[in-house]
Design an enzyme around this catalytic site. Sequence first.
Site, short mmCIF file in Angstrom:
data_model
loop_
_atom_site.label_atom_id
_atom_site.label_comp_id
_atom_site.label_asym_id
_atom_site.label_seq_id
_atom_site.Cartn_x
_atom_site.Cartn_y
_atom_site.Cartn_z
N GLY A 64 0.83 -1.21 0.00
CA GLY A 64 0.00 0.00 0.00
C GLY A 64 0.86 1.26 0.00
O GLY A 64 1.78 1.38 0.81
N LEU A 91 -0.38 0.42 7.01
CA LEU A 91 0.11 1.03 5.76
C LEU A 91 1.45 1.73 5.92
O LEU A 91 1.66 2.81 5.37
CB LEU A 91 -0.92 2.02 5.19
CG LEU A 91 -2.24 1.40 4.75
CD1 LEU A 91 -3.26 2.50 4.42
CD2 LEU A 91 -2.03 0.51 3.53
N ASN A 145 -6.74 0.39 -2.69
CA ASN A 145 -7.11 -0.20 -1.41
C ASN A 145 -8.08 0.79 -0.77
O ASN A 145 -7.66 1.81 -0.23
CB ASN A 145 -5.85 -0.38 -0.56
CG ASN A 145 -6.19 -0.79 0.86
OD1 ASN A 145 -7.35 -1.06 1.18
ND2 ASN A 145 -5.18 -0.84 1.71
N CYS A 148 -9.90 2.10 3.70
CA CYS A 148 -9.26 3.13 4.53
C CYS A 148 -10.35 4.07 5.02
O CYS A 148 -11.35 4.28 4.34
CB CYS A 148 -8.27 3.96 3.71
SG CYS A 148 -7.00 2.99 2.92
N LYS A 183 -10.09 -2.85 -4.90
CA LYS A 183 -10.11 -4.01 -3.99
C LYS A 183 -11.26 -3.92 -3.00
O LYS A 183 -11.39 -2.94 -2.26
CB LYS A 183 -8.77 -4.03 -3.25
CG LYS A 183 -8.53 -5.27 -2.44
CD LYS A 183 -7.06 -5.33 -2.08
CE LYS A 183 -6.71 -6.53 -1.27
NZ LYS A 183 -5.28 -6.53 -0.96
N GLY A 261 -7.24 -14.39 -0.87
CA GLY A 261 -7.68 -14.81 0.47
C GLY A 261 -7.31 -16.25 0.71
O GLY A 261 -7.97 -17.16 0.22
N GLY A 283 -1.01 -13.70 -0.82
CA GLY A 283 -0.52 -12.74 0.18
C GLY A 283 0.20 -13.43 1.32
O GLY A 283 1.39 -13.73 1.25
C1 LIG Z 1 1.01 -8.02 6.52
C2 LIG Z 1 -0.06 -7.67 5.54
C3 LIG Z 1 -0.05 -6.44 4.94
C4 LIG Z 1 -1.06 -6.08 4.03
N1 LIG Z 1 -1.02 -4.86 3.42
C5 LIG Z 1 -1.96 -4.54 2.50
C6 LIG Z 1 -1.89 -3.31 1.78
O1 LIG Z 1 -0.97 -2.51 1.97
N2 LIG Z 1 -2.87 -3.03 0.89
C7 LIG Z 1 -3.91 -3.91 0.63
O2 LIG Z 1 -4.76 -3.63 -0.21
N3 LIG Z 1 -3.98 -5.09 1.28
C8 LIG Z 1 -3.04 -5.42 2.19
N4 LIG Z 1 -3.10 -6.63 2.85
C9 LIG Z 1 -4.21 -7.55 2.54
C10 LIG Z 1 -3.78 -8.62 1.53
O3 LIG Z 1 -3.33 -8.04 0.32
C11 LIG Z 1 -4.93 -9.60 1.24
O4 LIG Z 1 -6.03 -8.91 0.70
C12 LIG Z 1 -5.37 -10.36 2.47
O5 LIG Z 1 -4.29 -10.60 3.35
C13 LIG Z 1 -6.01 -11.73 2.11
O6 LIG Z 1 -5.14 -12.51 1.33
P1 LIG Z 1 -4.12 -13.61 1.95
O7 LIG Z 1 -4.95 -14.51 2.83
O8 LIG Z 1 -3.53 -14.31 0.77
O9 LIG Z 1 -3.12 -12.84 2.73
C14 LIG Z 1 -2.11 -7.00 3.75
C15 LIG Z 1 -2.11 -8.26 4.37
C16 LIG Z 1 -1.10 -8.61 5.26
C17 LIG Z 1 -1.15 -9.97 5.91
#
Ligand SMILES: Cc1cc2nc3c(=O)[nH]c(=O)nc-3n(C[C@H](O)[C@H](O)[C@H](O)COP(=O)(O)O)c2cc1C
Length: 336
Positions: A64, A91, A145, A148, A183, A261, A283
């Site tokens: 982000g 963020l 994103n 927020c 998103k 997810g 992620g």
């Molecule tokens: C440590 C961490 C940081 C994240 N930072 C962001 C971000 O900066 N922007 C965003 O849109 N989603 C962010 N996410 C959400 C992930 O992109 C994703 O939508 C969410 O974790 C579900 O996917 P996953 O289960 O594969 O992690 C973050 C998730 C984690 C775990």
Amino acid sequence: MAAPTVRVEAPSAPEMRELGEIDLLVDLGRGLVLANPILVAFGYGIEYGDVVDVQRLGAICCKGTTLRPRIGNPTPRVTETPAGMLNSIGLQNPGVDAVIDKYAGTWQGWRVPVIVNVAGESIGDYVEVTRRLEGVPGIAGIELNISCPNVGKGGIQFAIDAEAAASVTAAVRRATDLPLLVKLSPNVADVRPIARAIADAGADTLTAVNTLSGIALAPSRARPLLGNIYGGLSGPAIKPIALRIVYEVSQVVDIPVVAIGGVTELADVLDYLAVGAVAVQVGTAIFADPTIPVRLIDGLVEECRHRGLDSYRPLIGTALPKKPGTPSAKGVEYRP
Ligand SMILES: Cc1cc2nc3c(=O)[nH]c(=O)nc-3n(C[C@H](O)[C@H](O)[C@H](O)COP(=O)(O)O)c2cc1C
């Protein structure tokens, strides 16, 4: 407005067939064509470069990025949960100008497209970050994103209000010709009106989903564990919810849906494709094993070969209702 800088270097589908390869091309709109449907949502693409060939990935969705640098939330920021993790990073990032200075030059030399995840607390923030990214070589697209707080609306998240989500999407759309992904948040009762509003406002692609709001307690149980109290739940724990949301959303919009997810193995990719996603992002799983995404690409190719397919596209939407419109509401009505 500067011309978009999207580089499409992946071979065309007929070229791929000549090569005897499986056609994994994904069209996310506005010229953003990915070589395959496995994307990574983690870091800036350089953190795992020693362990994996990042050029093999479908795309990289970077961290982000906000207008000004952010130090993030108070610690502790991360804790493990059964089948997942809870994070409240807040963020943390160096701000858009530093991101461009530090990384865009490297990204420009890459074959893999880099999509910059953009965050802000006002429509003006999102538009200004987008303007700064517009025309910068090495930036292939923008992912908003919108989970927020919207300071103009008293802190309510853009992502949980169809009108606010549409307003920010439309404003960014006016500011850029770059491919625009938006998103979705899972923290809503019914995501479908929000998804429709975002698509109508000019998004090229939807990403589903962001983290689920949760808390954990300190061992003493005298207070919540995370410095920010609330965190975002991610990992396999959220997959059934993300799967339901992709199932619902892909039936109500005509633009591509990219799922995210809890993807850790090929079965997850196949599940998300079956409910209508054209691609997936990985992620949390990257923390444990950065080689997962490239292994998923290989696994998908194998799966297509095994099924006698020359393209992965027949795998998309197989679990969706055959008669559009009728049973799709069921998933939403079934709320115990
Ligand atoms: C440590 C961490 C940081 C994240 N930072 C962001 C971000 O900066 N922007 C965003 O849109 N989603 C962010 N996410 C959400 C992930 O992109 C994703 O939508 C969410 O974790 C579900 O996917 P996953 O289960 O594969 O992690 C973050 C998730 C984690 C775990």
